[in-house]
Design an enzyme around this catalytic site. Structure first.
Site, PDB file in Angstrom:
ATOM      1  N   CYS A 140     -12.633 -81.741   7.465  1.00 22.32           N
ATOM      2  CA  CYS A 140     -11.731 -81.497   8.587  1.00 22.32           C
ATOM      3  C   CYS A 140     -12.466 -80.742   9.697  1.00 22.32           C
ATOM      4  CB  CYS A 140     -10.501 -80.722   8.127  1.00 22.32           C
ATOM      5  SG  CYS A 140     -10.876 -79.099   7.475  1.00 22.32           S
ATOM      6  N   GLU A 189      -8.720 -85.627   9.086  1.00 16.48           N
ATOM      7  CA  GLU A 189      -9.844 -85.592   8.150  1.00 16.48           C
ATOM      8  C   GLU A 189     -10.771 -86.746   8.483  1.00 16.48           C
ATOM      9  OE1 GLU A 189     -10.094 -83.285   5.548  1.00 16.48           O
ATOM     10  OE2 GLU A 189      -8.277 -82.374   6.341  1.00 16.48           O
TER      11      GLU A 189
END
Length: 103
Positions: free
Chosen positions: A49, A92
């Site tokens: 992330c 992500e």
């Protein structure tokens, strides 16, 4: 086998390596270096992330070997973004890495 690790040290991860596939989430640079030198690890799914940390780790794992980067490099095969929380601006990034040995 695929193993998932989050915020583990290189020592903790290397003690768990028993398969040939692994998934690392937001690894530290020392983990990226340890994975690169890990024998038998030829497929890796990298999930992050943090794009800045991912870039550093991908470079560590994928650039050609030299005095600082030991072991055969990985090659990026696929990458895509995953929006797990659509109400936020976070996402992500998932990347499949493989070692491609010369024939």
């Amino acid at each position: 086998n695929i193993f998932f690790f989050k915020q583990k040290t290189a020592y903790e991860i290397s003690a768990c390596l028993v398969g040939s596939e692994m998934c690392i989430r937001d690894s530290h640079d020392s983990v990226a270096k340890a994975l690169r030198t890990c024998k038998g690890l030829d497929t890796l799914v990298y999930v992050s992330c943090n794009p800045d940390a991912m870039i550093d780790n991908i470079l560590t794992m994928c650039l050609p070997a030299n005095n600082k980067r030991k072991g055969p490099p990985f090659t990026p095969i696929k990458a895509f973004g995953v929006d797990l929380f659509p109400q936020t601006d976070h996402y992500e990034c998932v990347m499949l890495l493989k070692r491609l040995y010369d024939a």
